[in-house]
Design a protein around this motif. Structure first.
Motif, PDB file in Angstrom:
ATOM      1  N   LEU A 139       0.771  -1.098  -0.048  1.00 18.42           N
ATOM      2  CA  LEU A 139      -0.013   0.026  -0.027  1.00 18.42           C
ATOM      3  C   LEU A 139       0.920   1.294  -0.067  1.00 18.42           C
ATOM      4  O   LEU A 139       0.638   2.092  -0.734  1.00 18.42           O
ATOM      5  CB  LEU A 139      -1.031   0.128   1.187  1.00 18.42           C
ATOM      6  N   ARG A 140       1.972   1.244   0.855  1.00 23.17           N
ATOM      7  CA  ARG A 140       2.832   2.370   0.604  1.00 23.17           C
ATOM      8  C   ARG A 140       3.331   2.754  -0.623  1.00 23.17           C
ATOM      9  O   ARG A 140       3.520   3.638  -1.126  1.00 23.17           O
ATOM     10  CB  ARG A 140       4.118   2.332   1.514  1.00 23.17           C
ATOM     11  N   VAL A 141       3.922   1.752  -1.258  1.00 24.19           N
ATOM     12  CA  VAL A 141       4.410   1.746  -2.606  1.00 24.19           C
ATOM     13  C   VAL A 141       3.383   2.096  -3.656  1.00 24.19           C
ATOM     14  O   VAL A 141       3.511   3.307  -4.416  1.00 24.19           O
ATOM     15  CB  VAL A 141       4.885   0.239  -3.112  1.00 24.19           C
ATOM     16  N   PHE A 142       1.969   1.729  -3.646  1.00 25.62           N
ATOM     17  CA  PHE A 142       1.104   2.432  -4.185  1.00 25.62           C
ATOM     18  C   PHE A 142       0.887   3.480  -4.122  1.00 25.62           C
ATOM     19  O   PHE A 142       0.345   4.433  -4.909  1.00 25.62           O
ATOM     20  CB  PHE A 142      -0.270   1.479  -3.699  1.00 25.62           C
ATOM     21  N   LEU A 143       1.250   4.327  -2.792  1.00 21.75           N
ATOM     22  CA  LEU A 143       1.013   5.828  -2.784  1.00 21.75           C
ATOM     23  C   LEU A 143       2.366   6.558  -2.563  1.00 21.75           C
ATOM     24  O   LEU A 143       2.597   7.657  -2.471  1.00 21.75           O
ATOM     25  CB  LEU A 143       0.299   5.864  -1.177  1.00 21.75           C
ATOM     26  N   LEU A 144       3.468   5.943  -3.331  1.00 30.69           N
ATOM     27  CA  LEU A 144       4.732   6.531  -3.274  1.00 30.69           C
ATOM     28  C   LEU A 144       4.770   8.102  -4.270  1.00 30.69           C
ATOM     29  O   LEU A 144       5.704   8.797  -4.030  1.00 30.69           O
ATOM     30  CB  LEU A 144       5.961   5.880  -3.639  1.00 30.69           C
ATOM     31  N   GLY A 145       3.686   7.819  -5.021  1.00 29.75           N
ATOM     32  CA  GLY A 145       3.800   9.308  -5.961  1.00 29.75           C
ATOM     33  C   GLY A 145       3.327  10.377  -5.272  1.00 29.75           C
ATOM     34  O   GLY A 145       3.376  11.575  -5.521  1.00 29.75           O
ATOM     35  N   GLU A 146       3.153  10.424  -3.975  1.00 28.21           N
ATOM     36  CA  GLU A 146       2.689  11.443  -2.996  1.00 28.21           C
ATOM     37  C   GLU A 146       3.982  12.184  -2.398  1.00 28.21           C
ATOM     38  O   GLU A 146       3.964  12.930  -1.669  1.00 28.21           O
ATOM     39  CB  GLU A 146       1.798  10.867  -1.892  1.00 28.21           C
ATOM     40  N   MET A 147       5.028  11.273  -2.719  1.00 30.96           N
ATOM     41  CA  MET A 147       6.487  11.992  -2.216  1.00 30.96           C
ATOM     42  C   MET A 147       7.163  12.356  -3.253  1.00 30.96           C
ATOM     43  O   MET A 147       7.057  12.083  -4.514  1.00 30.96           O
ATOM     44  CB  MET A 147       7.043  10.461  -1.748  1.00 30.96           C
ATOM     45  N   PRO A 196      10.389  11.941  -5.707  1.00 30.07           N
ATOM     46  CA  PRO A 196      11.215  10.960  -6.391  1.00 30.07           C
ATOM     47  C   PRO A 196      12.259  10.538  -5.273  1.00 30.07           C
ATOM     48  O   PRO A 196      12.586   9.146  -5.272  1.00 30.07           O
ATOM     49  CB  PRO A 196      11.516  11.180  -7.824  1.00 30.07           C
ATOM     50  N   ALA A 197      13.117  11.487  -4.969  1.00 28.76           N
ATOM     51  CA  ALA A 197      14.263  11.021  -4.130  1.00 28.76           C
ATOM     52  C   ALA A 197      13.826  10.421  -2.874  1.00 28.76           C
ATOM     53  O   ALA A 197      14.368   9.311  -2.421  1.00 28.76           O
ATOM     54  CB  ALA A 197      14.905  12.374  -3.689  1.00 28.76           C
ATOM     55  N   ASP A 198      12.684  10.702  -2.120  1.00 27.97           N
ATOM     56  CA  ASP A 198      12.139  10.179  -1.042  1.00 27.97           C
ATOM     57  C   ASP A 198      11.589   8.733  -1.587  1.00 27.97           C
ATOM     58  O   ASP A 198      11.778   7.881  -0.712  1.00 27.97           O
ATOM     59  CB  ASP A 198      10.930  10.880  -0.302  1.00 27.97           C
ATOM     60  N   ALA A 199      10.970   8.644  -2.562  1.00 27.07           N
ATOM     61  CA  ALA A 199      10.301   7.467  -2.932  1.00 27.07           C
ATOM     62  C   ALA A 199      11.573   6.451  -3.237  1.00 27.07           C
ATOM     63  O   ALA A 199      11.500   5.313  -2.798  1.00 27.07           O
ATOM     64  CB  ALA A 199       9.383   7.672  -4.327  1.00 27.07           C
ATOM     65  N   SER A 200      12.561   6.785  -3.881  1.00 21.78           N
ATOM     66  CA  SER A 200      13.882   5.981  -3.930  1.00 21.78           C
ATOM     67  C   SER A 200      14.431   5.698  -2.690  1.00 21.78           C
ATOM     68  O   SER A 200      14.878   4.350  -2.544  1.00 21.78           O
ATOM     69  CB  SER A 200      14.901   6.793  -5.132  1.00 21.78           C
ATOM     70  N   ALA A 201      14.690   6.468  -1.981  1.00 19.68           N
ATOM     71  CA  ALA A 201      15.027   6.384  -0.606  1.00 19.68           C
ATOM     72  C   ALA A 201      14.253   5.125   0.208  1.00 19.68           C
ATOM     73  O   ALA A 201      14.797   4.188   0.695  1.00 19.68           O
ATOM     74  CB  ALA A 201      15.059   7.318   0.354  1.00 19.68           C
ATOM     75  N   TYR A 202      12.975   5.307   0.062  1.00 13.10           N
ATOM     76  CA  TYR A 202      12.047   4.051   0.501  1.00 13.10           C
ATOM     77  C   TYR A 202      12.153   2.907  -0.019  1.00 13.10           C
ATOM     78  O   TYR A 202      12.472   1.886   0.825  1.00 13.10           O
ATOM     79  CB  TYR A 202      10.364   4.705   0.508  1.00 13.10           C
ATOM     80  N   ALA A 239      14.897  -2.688   0.147  1.00 14.34           N
ATOM     81  CA  ALA A 239      15.862  -3.525  -0.082  1.00 14.34           C
ATOM     82  C   ALA A 239      16.957  -3.861   0.949  1.00 14.34           C
ATOM     83  O   ALA A 239      17.077  -5.165   1.160  1.00 14.34           O
ATOM     84  CB  ALA A 239      16.884  -2.730  -1.498  1.00 14.34           C
ATOM     85  N   ALA A 240      17.224  -2.910   1.955  1.00 11.23           N
ATOM     86  CA  ALA A 240      17.982  -3.300   2.855  1.00 11.23           C
ATOM     87  C   ALA A 240      17.510  -4.016   3.919  1.00 11.23           C
ATOM     88  O   ALA A 240      18.057  -5.011   4.567  1.00 11.23           O
ATOM     89  CB  ALA A 240      18.351  -1.931   3.378  1.00 11.23           C
ATOM     90  N   ALA A 241      15.852  -3.752   4.149  1.00 10.78           N
ATOM     91  CA  ALA A 241      15.502  -4.440   5.204  1.00 10.78           C
ATOM     92  C   ALA A 241      15.167  -5.982   4.494  1.00 10.78           C
ATOM     93  O   ALA A 241      15.429  -7.237   5.266  1.00 10.78           O
ATOM     94  CB  ALA A 241      14.003  -3.928   5.281  1.00 10.78           C
ATOM     95  N   ILE A 244      12.775   4.327 -10.777  1.00  6.31           N
ATOM     96  CA  ILE A 244      12.452   5.639 -10.370  1.00  6.31           C
ATOM     97  C   ILE A 244      13.318   6.697 -11.097  1.00  6.31           C
ATOM     98  O   ILE A 244      13.140   7.672 -11.391  1.00  6.31           O
ATOM     99  CB  ILE A 244      12.212   5.861  -8.877  1.00  6.31           C
ATOM    100  N   ALA A 245      14.563   6.178 -11.001  1.00  7.24           N
ATOM    101  CA  ALA A 245      15.764   6.992 -11.690  1.00  7.24           C
ATOM    102  C   ALA A 245      15.454   7.443 -12.962  1.00  7.24           C
ATOM    103  O   ALA A 245      15.778   8.299 -13.639  1.00  7.24           O
ATOM    104  CB  ALA A 245      17.005   6.241 -11.456  1.00  7.24           C
ATOM    105  N   THR A 246      15.183   6.089 -13.799  1.00  7.56           N
ATOM    106  CA  THR A 246      14.818   6.342 -15.132  1.00  7.56           C
ATOM    107  C   THR A 246      13.592   7.320 -15.583  1.00  7.56           C
ATOM    108  O   THR A 246      13.664   7.939 -16.457  1.00  7.56           O
ATOM    109  CB  THR A 246      14.555   4.876 -15.748  1.00  7.56           C
ATOM    110  N   ARG A 247      12.614   7.076 -15.011  1.00  5.93           N
ATOM    111  CA  ARG A 247      11.547   8.083 -14.835  1.00  5.93           C
ATOM    112  C   ARG A 247      12.065   9.558 -14.630  1.00  5.93           C
ATOM    113  O   ARG A 247      11.486  10.416 -15.492  1.00  5.93           O
ATOM    114  CB  ARG A 247      10.407   7.668 -13.773  1.00  5.93           C
TER     115      ARG A 247
END
Length: 177
Positions: A95-103, A105-111, A116-118, A169-172
């Motif tokens: 659900l968080r990924v679905f809503l990443l557009g509210e952030m 792009p840098a914050d979405a990429s950090a998320y 990935a780290a988790a 995200i980076a490509t976009r």
């Protein structure tokens, strides 16, 4: 509902006290279905009230030993063979990924990087279990390893997917920048 069947399954494998079950939960099922002491003891009382387990001995300080009853085994096997009865999976992470557009792009990429780290940490934990658990040739260990393999593959896939998301995200950003 699954705590009920997790407890029944552990008692089907080996009778024991609530404390014994809690310790077995911690080393076997905690990665799949975590439970607190109070949740487990409450569930044991419900299972006993429903006739699915029974007390076989009462020891020092009221310590109760439980075993699964025939009705409990039938309920467990019925549940195992009806995978379509599962409740819908709620995935707050998706659900968080679905809503990443509210952030941004840098914050979405950090998320995505955090996901990935988790997942890498979970994967390392599962690999440690795989490599260091005292496995034997028992049926219970065979299926425990099968469940662990699911976890290994899921964590690896999640880490790979999160890195893919970061790249997308980076490509976009490049395409729109």
């Amino acid at each position: 509902m699954s705590l009920r069947f997790a407890a029944l399954g552990l008692l089907a494998q080996h009778p024991g006290s609530g404390y014994d079950l809690l310790k077995r939960f911690e080393v076997s099922m905690a990665n799949v279905w975590p439970a607190t002491q109070s949740q487990l003891y409450a569930e044991l009382n419900k299972l006993a009230d429903d006739g699915l387990i029974e007390v076989t001995a009462v020891g020092a300080r009221g310590r109760k030993e439980y075993r699964i009853t025939d009705a409990g085994r039938a309920a467990l096997l019925g549940w195992i063979t009806r995978p379509r009865d599962n409740t819908p999976i709620r995935r707050p992470d998706v659900l968080r990924v679905f809503l990443l557009g509210e952030m941004t792009p840098a914050d979405a990429s950090a998320y995505a990087g955090g996901v990935a780290a988790a997942a890498d940490e979970v994967l390392a934990h599962y690999r440690d279990i795989r490599d260091n658990a005292p496995w034997d040739d028992s049926t219970a260990d065979f299926y425990a390893r099968a469940a662990l393999e699911f976890g290994l593959r899921s964590a690896a896939m999640e880490a790979e997917w999160a890195r893919w998301l970061q790249a997308e995200i980076a490509t976009r950003e490049l395409d729109q920048g």
